[in-house]
Enzyme design. Structure first.
Site, PDB file in Angstrom:
ATOM      1  N   ASP A 154       0.639  -1.178   0.011  1.00 42.65           N
ATOM      2  CA  ASP A 154       0.135  -0.075  -0.030  1.00 42.65           C
ATOM      3  C   ASP A 154       0.687   1.168  -0.110  1.00 42.65           C
ATOM      4  O   ASP A 154       2.097   1.238   0.327  1.00 42.65           O
ATOM      5  CB  ASP A 154      -0.914  -0.174   1.136  1.00 42.65           C
TER       6      ASP A 154
ATOM      7  N   ASN B 217      -7.109  -2.537  14.501  1.00 37.08           N
ATOM      8  CA  ASN B 217      -8.407  -2.979  14.209  1.00 37.08           C
ATOM      9  C   ASN B 217      -8.829  -4.055  13.095  1.00 37.08           C
ATOM     10  O   ASN B 217      -9.940  -4.412  12.968  1.00 37.08           O
ATOM     11  CB  ASN B 217      -9.286  -1.521  13.657  1.00 37.08           C
TER      12      ASN B 217
ATOM     13  N   HIS C 241      -7.259  -4.707  10.436  1.00 38.22           N
ATOM     14  CA  HIS C 241      -7.261  -4.172   8.832  1.00 38.22           C
ATOM     15  C   HIS C 241      -5.533  -4.902   8.390  1.00 38.22           C
ATOM     16  O   HIS C 241      -5.051  -5.123   9.166  1.00 38.22           O
ATOM     17  CB  HIS C 241      -7.176  -2.723   8.547  1.00 38.22           C
TER      18      HIS C 241
ATOM     19  N   GLU D 196      -9.656  -1.753   5.259  1.00 36.33           N
ATOM     20  CA  GLU D 196     -10.311  -1.519   6.784  1.00 36.33           C
ATOM     21  C   GLU D 196     -11.692  -2.287   7.007  1.00 36.33           C
ATOM     22  O   GLU D 196     -12.379  -2.646   6.005  1.00 36.33           O
ATOM     23  CB  GLU D 196     -10.694  -0.232   6.990  1.00 36.33           C
TER      24      GLU D 196
HETATM   25  C1  GLP Z   1      -0.595   0.297   8.520  1.00 32.26           C
HETATM   26  C2  GLP Z   1      -0.108  -0.308   7.342  1.00 32.26           C
HETATM   27  C3  GLP Z   1      -0.609  -1.907   7.490  1.00 32.26           C
HETATM   28  C4  GLP Z   1       0.265  -2.450   8.717  1.00 32.26           C
HETATM   29  C5  GLP Z   1      -0.474  -1.605   9.927  1.00 32.26           C
HETATM   30  C6  GLP Z   1       0.197  -2.095  11.086  1.00 32.26           C
HETATM   31  O1  GLP Z   1      -1.772   0.806   8.491  1.00 32.26           O
HETATM   32  N1  GLP Z   1      -0.968  -0.007   6.200  1.00 32.26           N
HETATM   33  O2  GLP Z   1      -0.029  -2.583   6.353  1.00 32.26           O
HETATM   34  O3  GLP Z   1       0.282  -3.641   8.806  1.00 32.26           O
HETATM   35  O4  GLP Z   1      -0.024  -0.319   9.724  1.00 32.26           O
HETATM   36  O5  GLP Z   1       0.987  -1.172  11.620  1.00 32.26           O
HETATM   37  P1  GLP Z   1       2.215  -1.537  12.597  1.00 32.26           P
HETATM   38  O6  GLP Z   1       3.223  -2.853  12.410  1.00 32.26           O
HETATM   39  O7  GLP Z   1       2.867  -0.173  13.088  1.00 32.26           O
HETATM   40  O8  GLP Z   1       1.377  -1.719  13.900  1.00 32.26           O
END
Ligand code: GLP
Length: 260
Positions: free
Chosen positions: A72, A141, A143, A148
């Site tokens: 993404d 959450n 995702h 989402e």
């Molecule tokens: C973002 C990314 C996700 C990632 C998520 C969790 O929203 N788009 O791909 O998995 O964060 O992030 P973290 O690893 O910092 O908890």
């Protein structure tokens, strides 16, 4: 043992999980040097990327024939912008491994036509032969990528609107200012994700425990996009003890490998 088919691996620490996954990826590259790998951003994969850089420096991992596709990117953020996911990947992984620049694939957040950009990405993944291995992080959450929780999920790469909690979680890359986090992003869709031949979701830390519990032990629901991994024939969930803490029976089993 999870009847839904998910393989759950629990490690004593986040570092051990990351190092184990780095070795697993290196072994995958030895079996198939032209491996096509999908990659996440976020705090979770940082130790994984560090371990991969170490393996490459030690001559134990070779990315020279591999291709990567990131999951993404923020809409409106240029690839050269230090806040972009592209630059995150440069800092944490790409500059430290022997991956050919030509085989780094990314969604362009500043594409003039985001829908055309999403379609281009789907075609590029298909042309590369699909993703052999997709590494995922997990939003608190539930995702994955930027898919989402919602009444319905989107199949293909698409433009997504970020939830306030997701914007808060990403504020770190925007000087701690939630208002500066874009409200929209481009992300692989659920179909793009589920078409990957193998999926490994990496989650560490106590913040992820509630979502992990629902992902592993709950029912499949668009309200927790990661729960769709239960439908995948080759999906694994790699955790540290903190992220695994909500799983029933974890206390008796850990550290262990739980298989169906
Ligand atoms: C973002 C990314 C996700 C990632 C998520 C969790 O929203 N788009 O791909 O998995 O964060 O992030 P973290 O690893 O910092 O908890």
């Amino acid at each position: 043992m999870y009847a839904n088919g998910l393989v759950v691996r629990i490690f004593p620490t986040a570092e051990r999980a990351a190092a184990g996954l780095a070795r697993d990826i290196a072994a995958g590259l030895r079996r198939k040097p032209s491996l096509v790998i999908g990659l996440p951003t976020g705090r979770t994969p940082i130790p994984l990327y560090r371990s991969l850089r170490e393996l490459v420096s030690a001559g134990l991992a070779d990315f020279s024939q591999a291709t990567t596709f990131n999951l993404d990117e923020f809409l409106g953020i240029a690839p050269s912008d230090p806040r972009s996911y592209r630059q995150f990947m440069e800092r944490h992984l790409f500059t430290g491994i022997n991956l050919s620049r030509r085989r780094i694939r990314f969604l362009k957040g500043t594409a003039r036509d985001p829908l055309a950009e999403a379609a281009r990405y789907e075609r590029a993944i298909a042309r590369a032969g699909g993703l052999d291995l997709l590494i995922l992080g997990l939003g608190a959450n539930g995702h994955i990528g930027f898919n989402e929780p919602a009444p319905a999920l989107v199949t293909f790469t698409h433009v997504c609107t970020l939830k306030p909690a997701t914007r808060r979680a990403n504020a770190e890359w925007f000087g701690g200012r939630v208002s500066r986090v874009p409200s929209r992003a481009l992300s692989m869709g659920m179909g793009t994700i589920l078409k990957s031949r193998r999926i490994v979701l990496l989650a560490t830390g106590r913040d992820k425990a509630p979502a992990i519990r629902r992902l592993v032990e709950g029912r499949v629901t668009t309200r927790l996009p990661a729960s769709f991994l239960q439908l995948h024939p080759s999906a694994e969930v790699w955790l540290d003890r903190e992220a695994a803490a909500g799983l029933s029976g974890f206390a008796e089993r850990a550290p262990s490998r739980v298989r169906r």
